[in-house]
Motif scaffolding. Structure first.
Motif: not given
Ligand code: ATP
Ligand code: MG
Length: 477
Positions: A225, A228-231, A252, A254-255
């Motif tokens: 998470h 995915m969400e915390k840069q 999925e 990763y960004p």
């Protein structure tokens, strides 16, 4: 003349006061300004319980803010932090406490322990102390000792590795010269701060002025998470973490902000690196040890495609050579550089064995190809000489790990009348498979002389508190 620079945390608190130094999973942000204020306060409270320049203070803690404050606080006092592994037994801890001359212990460990140390305080107790008005030091002297940290004890008794401020500085700088440093970098640590990869990242935070995302422990869902969400841009990982994160990732991706998985601590099976490659995860394989203040050799993600399985090239200020290579080019890995410890604490025997003319003899075997890429093979102590041929247990373990039915594998030597020694394998299974099937598969992978003479099915493999395989304990199974 010993070099000295202004205190790194005080400096960052001045340059980037409001910038986050630490982020926690619960959303807490600690700015560099607050980190400095809290660490200075801790320094004055530690002084109140008798910590002064040169005091060896034990820190027995899982990752938390209080531990971070304590580590920075000792640098304002000129004390020495002895970082202790919370997974150790009392007996193992007592050995390290004695060996490192620890008088005072700070802990968040709630277990009912029986430790031989004069004074022990919890962080809560420390926080109730009145701050003492001592004069603190606002300079970092590179030659001074900052921390002592024990090796994992995989090959024998753990050894107390002395880290100077200069070692930490050069470890951070060398890593930045290799990985680069971006304005938006945020490094995730879920590995313990009492190990060198965690501690060295904490130091990178104050040396670079970079936030770290600090987790209590590794939990694949939480790390997933956060990425995915915390840069998060960089994550320090060991092999099992990559395995579990890949499973969690599923279909999925990763960004793009994620730019590096820095993989260290031990060998990584090729199949795993290949799977990470397929998922577009930039894994930087590295080689290092407690003695080198984290990685000293790193493989960039770009080279990872052509040099799968290599640990890369020595970092800019580091040097590497292979001592006494055999006909296969394999010999002991020998390294040198400003991130290498000045030595083991009060351990003349180990120092004489490991350090010669400024070079560290690592006890690891490896080879270097024409372009200078290092391939770590195995530990010297684990080498099996069978009928005059060298056999590396890791090669057999890697072959076994290619079978999807096999979860874990460990290989060691057994005495043999004809060959001197022969390899034997211990495996933990995922799903059912026969020994005949294993032998048949290995025969397609390995030369005949490398085939294990026996395969044993076991429930689990012996590992130390760092989760490293203890090959010398396999026979006891
Ligand atoms: P001890 O020195 O007490 O036996 P240890 O060597 O396991 O314990 P650490 O300093 O935690 O203690 O681990 C460093 C070791 O990990 C290296 O010397 C090497 O054997 C192994 N290692 C690190 N990176 C790699 C790698 N990329 N490939 C293979 N082995 C590695
Ligand atoms: Mg070692």
């Amino acid at each position: 003349m010993s070099e000295s620079i202004p205190h790194w945390l005080t400096k960052q608190a001045n340059i980037l006061p409001n910038y986050p130094a630490i982020e926690l999973t619960d959303g807490t942000h600690v700015s560099f300004h607050d980190l400095e204020i809290n660490s200075l306060s801790y320094a004055r409270k530690l002084a109140a319980i008798g910590v002064e320049k040169g005091t060896h203070i034990g820190i027995l803690s899982t990752n938390c803010l209080e531990m971070v404050y304590t580590i920075h606080a000792i640098s304002y006092l000129g004390a020495v932090g002895v970082l202790l592994n919370t997974k150790l037994t009392d007996e193992e801890l007592n050995f390290q406490l004695d060996d490192a001359d620890v008088n005072i212990l700070i802990t968040n460990d709630r277990r009912n322990r029986n430790l031989r140390v004069k004074e022990s305080y919890t962080f809560q107790q420390l926080e109730t102390m009145e701050e003492s008005s001592v004069s603190l030091q606002f300079h970092i002297n590179f030659d001074d000792t900052f921390t002592i940290m024990y090796t994992s004890g995989t090959t024998g008794f753990p050894k107390g590795v002395v880290h100077t401020y200069g070692n930490h500085w050069w470890s951070a700088i060398s890593s930045a010269l290799n990985l680069g440093l971006n304005k938006d970098d945020k490094w995730l640590i879920s590995l313990p701060l009492f190990h060198v990869s965690g501690l060295s990242t904490l130091m990178k935070s104050v040396i670079y002025g970079m936030p770290i995302f600090l987790m209590k422990k590794f939990d694949e869902s939480m790390v997933h998470h956060a990425i995915m969400e915390k840069q998060i841009t960089i994550v320090s990982v060991v092999t099992v973490m990559v395995q579990r994160l890949l499973e969690r990732l599923g279909t999925e991706n990763y960004p793009n902000s994620l730019r590096c998985f820095l993989l260290g601590g031990g060998p990584a099976p090729k199949v795993l690196l290949e799977r990470a490659k397929e998922k577009g995860i930039p894994v930087f394989q590295s080689y290092g040890m407690t003695e080198t203040t984290s990685q000293i050799v790193t493989l960039s993600a770009g080279d990872c495609l052509d040099k799968l399985g290599s640990a890369g090239k020595p970092l800019l200020p580091a040097q590497l050579k292979i001592n006494n290579p055999g006909s296969d080019g394999v010999g002991e890995i020998v390294v040198k550089g400003p991130m290498v410890t000045p030595g083991y604490y009060k351990n003349q025997e180990a120092n004489e064995k490991s350090f010669k003319d400024g070079w560290l003899y690592t006890g690891d075997l490896g080879s270097v190809d024409e372009q200078g890429f290092l391939y770590v093979v195995d530990r010297r102590t684990d080498l099996i000489i069978s009928g005059g041929e060298n056999i590396y247990p890791s090669e057999i373990e890697n072959a076994l790990m290619k079978m999807t039915e096999i979860k874990e594998a460990g290989v060691t030597r057994m005495e043999d009348d004809k060959w001197g020694y022969v390899p034997v394998a211990y495996v933990v299974l995922h799903s059912e498979i026969t020994k005949e099937e294993i032998f048949a598969f290995l025969a397609t992978q390995l030369a005949k002389y490398k085939l294990p003479k026996k395969v044993f099915f076991v429930e689990e493999l012996p590992r130390n508190a760092s989760n490293k395989l203890l090959r010398n304990k396999l026979k006891e199974l």
